[in-house]
Design a protein around this motif. Sequence first.
Motif, mmCIF file in Angstrom:
data_model
loop_
_atom_site.group_PDB
_atom_site.id
_atom_site.type_symbol
_atom_site.label_atom_id
_atom_site.label_comp_id
_atom_site.label_asym_id
_atom_site.label_seq_id
_atom_site.Cartn_x
_atom_site.Cartn_y
_atom_site.Cartn_z
ATOM 1 N N GLU A 58 -0.428 2.606 -0.833
ATOM 2 C CA GLU A 58 0.894 2.121 -0.472
ATOM 3 C C GLU A 58 1.368 1.170 -1.565
ATOM 4 N N PRO A 59 2.670 0.950 -1.671
ATOM 5 C CA PRO A 59 3.214 0.195 -2.805
ATOM 6 C C PRO A 59 2.666 -1.222 -2.956
ATOM 7 N N ALA A 60 2.362 -1.890 -1.857
ATOM 8 C CA ALA A 60 1.860 -3.260 -1.963
ATOM 9 C C ALA A 60 0.461 -3.327 -2.549
ATOM 10 N N LYS A 61 -0.221 -2.204 -2.612
ATOM 11 C CA LYS A 61 -1.570 -2.091 -3.195
ATOM 12 C C LYS A 61 -2.576 -3.014 -2.500
ATOM 13 N N ALA A 62 -2.342 -3.320 -1.244
ATOM 14 C CA ALA A 62 -3.227 -4.203 -0.492
ATOM 15 C C ALA A 62 -4.227 -3.433 0.351
ATOM 16 N N VAL A 63 -4.103 -2.099 0.402
ATOM 17 C CA VAL A 63 -5.037 -1.249 1.146
ATOM 18 C C VAL A 63 -5.843 -0.453 0.139
ATOM 19 N N VAL A 64 -7.152 -0.452 0.290
ATOM 20 C CA VAL A 64 -8.012 0.193 -0.701
ATOM 21 C C VAL A 64 -8.989 1.137 -0.012
ATOM 22 N N HIS A 65 -9.391 2.166 -0.763
ATOM 23 C CA HIS A 65 -10.505 3.027 -0.393
ATOM 24 C C HIS A 65 -11.577 2.858 -1.452
ATOM 25 N N LEU A 66 -12.821 2.730 -1.023
ATOM 26 C CA LEU A 66 -13.929 2.452 -1.933
ATOM 27 C C LEU A 66 -14.907 3.610 -1.922
ATOM 28 N N ARG A 67 -15.403 3.936 -3.097
ATOM 29 C CA ARG A 67 -16.403 4.993 -3.190
ATOM 30 C C ARG A 67 -17.782 4.446 -2.837
ATOM 31 N N ASN A 68 -18.140 3.300 -3.392
ATOM 32 C CA ASN A 68 -19.451 2.704 -3.162
ATOM 33 C C ASN A 68 -19.327 1.578 -2.144
ATOM 34 N N LYS A 69 -18.882 1.925 -0.944
ATOM 35 C CA LYS A 69 -18.682 0.898 0.063
ATOM 36 C C LYS A 69 -20.002 0.229 0.456
ATOM 37 N N SER A 108 -6.016 9.531 -14.815
ATOM 38 C CA SER A 108 -6.169 8.113 -14.469
ATOM 39 C C SER A 108 -5.161 7.650 -13.420
ATOM 40 N N LEU A 109 -4.498 8.583 -12.758
ATOM 41 C CA LEU A 109 -3.506 8.182 -11.764
ATOM 42 C C LEU A 109 -4.138 7.442 -10.594
ATOM 43 N N GLY A 110 -5.373 7.766 -10.297
ATOM 44 C CA GLY A 110 -6.042 7.090 -9.180
ATOM 45 C C GLY A 110 -6.795 5.853 -9.600
ATOM 46 N N GLU A 111 -6.725 5.450 -10.868
ATOM 47 C CA GLU A 111 -7.443 4.285 -11.372
ATOM 48 C C GLU A 111 -6.426 3.233 -11.777
ATOM 49 N N LEU A 112 -5.898 2.529 -10.819
ATOM 50 C CA LEU A 112 -4.846 1.561 -11.066
ATOM 51 C C LEU A 112 -5.472 0.235 -11.481
ATOM 52 N N SER A 113 -5.406 -0.067 -12.761
ATOM 53 C CA SER A 113 -5.976 -1.304 -13.276
ATOM 54 C C SER A 113 -4.913 -2.366 -13.515
ATOM 55 N N THR A 114 -3.641 -2.004 -13.410
ATOM 56 C CA THR A 114 -2.547 -2.957 -13.563
ATOM 57 C C THR A 114 -1.852 -3.143 -12.226
ATOM 58 N N PHE A 115 -0.905 -4.072 -12.166
ATOM 59 C CA PHE A 115 -0.215 -4.374 -10.914
ATOM 60 C C PHE A 115 0.957 -3.439 -10.662
ATOM 61 N N GLY A 116 1.687 -3.065 -11.711
ATOM 62 C CA GLY A 116 2.890 -2.266 -11.523
ATOM 63 C C GLY A 116 2.622 -0.961 -10.803
#
Length: 773
Positions: free
Chosen positions: A339-350, A92-100
Amino acid sequence: MDHAAIEPLPVPTRNKLRSTQILTSLSQIVSELLQNSLDAGARAVEVGVDCEEWTCWVRDDGSGMSKDGMNVIGGGLEAGRYGTSKAYDPDSLGELSTFGFRGEALASCADICCLEISSRTARSRESWSVIVKGSKPLYNGPAVRWRRESPGTTVCVRDAFYNLPVRRLSHPTPARTLEAIRHEIVAFALVFPQVSFTLENTHSVKDDKDMILRIPKTTSALTAFRHIYGRALVQHVDEIDETSGELRLEGFVSLDGAHSKAYQFLYINRHPISPCELHHVLESCFSASSFAKHGTSFEIDTFSCFSSAVRRSPRKAEKKPVYVLNLTVPPEELDNCLEPAKAVVHLRNKGGIVALLSSTIQAFLIRHGFSTANVARVTGRGSPSPRKRRKYDCADDSGYAEPEPDMSSRRMSDQVETSRHPSPIPLYTREVGIEALSAEETEELSWTDPNTGHIYVVDTRTGNSYRQSDPPPVALDGLKSARPQGRTLSRQQARGTEGLPASAMPEWIQEALESYGDSTAASSHRFEKADLRDAQVIDQVDRKFIACLINKSGESSALGRALILIDQHAADERVRVERFLKELCLGFLASVNSDDKFLRLRELAPPVPILLSRHEERLLRDLGTRRTFEHWGFRFVDMSPEVTPETEGGVDAGSISGYSQLFVGCIPDVVGDKLLLDDELRDFVKAFLAKLETDPAYQCIETDTAVHDDEEHRWLRALRWCPQQLLDLVNSKACRGAIMFNDSLTHAQCEKLVDSLGKTAFPFQCAHGRRVV
């Protein structure tokens, strides 16, 4: 030569390298602490900042941290890193559901700051505290300073970046840092309306707290937005709640536009995201509609796929949409750990996400009359740029296609158009095939000028015309032409060949053409300002151009002479534009450098009131913003406007109107008449405020505007700071007052105009991009 062995970096070096990438500014530190509070289930978050002392603190009423957890944080070096209350496993390392960010934020603070944490859980009777600096524990025991009477956590950061002096030197100014922190808090408040937020500037020495922001708990994102910005931007909204499979889009879109993109908030799983392709999809949908040019009255023509609303002036700034949208995506379908700010995302179902966004916005535009089904179907095929729109073919089943809506726009205001044409004048057109455009086939139409009553004969092939009462045009061979001739000479006619006697030409034309030489050789010459200064004015041509003979730079022989035609309107417009801009820019430079020669101002008596939103009024209260306006000649005489709330008290005060009335006491005289027309002054203030908000660099002008009297065009250095709205007003004034086509000029007036043109900085281009020569 012996090569050095590969060895692992020391632990302190590793920690410092890592921490400097995770926390890059004071605003980023506050953001990470704020996100930890939200992860802890907080319902009230308080933030205090002292940018001058590199200090901040975040206090919440969340679940708190146990004594054992505090011991992990205070372990120092590697012991404190990757300590987190969030559950992670390798899958689940790539499934970030929390902010931290995987337990690294607090450990990173301990590396580059002095970190103090005081926390208490619901099961504990005592607050526990740890202090760490440079990854070294300084204290671990009962709380002293931040003792808590209820569950929650207080995190205090002092002496930020103490071991990174270069980071401090390159850090944004305190004002910009405070604004960045404020924007960060607002972004989270809109998707966590059930949480209250406050922001306090602790550097203030006043007895009362300098409370920058106070957002109470509200019931929805719309209510929170109205509390923050007032109702000015969201008088009418459309609330969104759409679902497509496992995807869900919720929030609202306002029917009222803004001058800035600062009111656009897009989230994925309540995480704010940086501008990306999804923002471009939204922008493309709005730009392909009439939303940007929408007026107060808007009706759809039953027989047209476009609106029948009167278009705004092309000079008016296009309105930007206002929206708050949260996209819920299954955690396994995205990666926002780039990146740490978590403002950049990659989407599977774009593709599915883009389809949901575009279909929802298109439905909104159609529902409120900003677009039609035909346009929406076409715009779904691409993402046109707002500045380079495609020409959409809205053809129905019969094959009939409506013209592209931009073709109906005009370069003059609706007021001028109405005064000149009190009733609509029909435009008659007919389809003409390519084969019908030959020189032998032509047709003449009669047209009556509704203003003068004169009848004109129009050649449908060339567009040339002449008054019916005048004699028919005469060709150069002295014979009457069978049809109106154009006002240009063909290459063969110009050379006097094929039966055309050279003596039929005026002497000055014959001399100019002979000295001109081969046209292909002359076309490669690049004219320079020096050419115009020595130009020999011949005469006015057709009351539209000024014919001149010039000696091309660097060539003194007769073969270096050339005949040029100068557009008299474009030339005079260029002269006037530079005269007005010179006055504006030199006044600006003098004001910035505290010179005695200030810009000529026009005192407004009584002062002119303008209506701004609460947010815009707050921006204008900033000393730097007001000073920037004053540099350009705008002064406000009332900085304590009244705010009329529709409801008072209560935490759900989202119905505050958000309007503030300010009074303008002075404006620059050079564009004073333009600014006092209609809502020009209000629109300028709002548009310039939006520019200052999105690009704070516009206020950093004091160190780059030194005046040097020995420079010929020193005013040009101020153009980089000139608001686009002022440039538009100057261009409009210069155009409307310039010499027009069909204005008759004497030889002396022609010489004076050419001489003035040669002294300008950019003599070969008018203010609107047309070539002068």
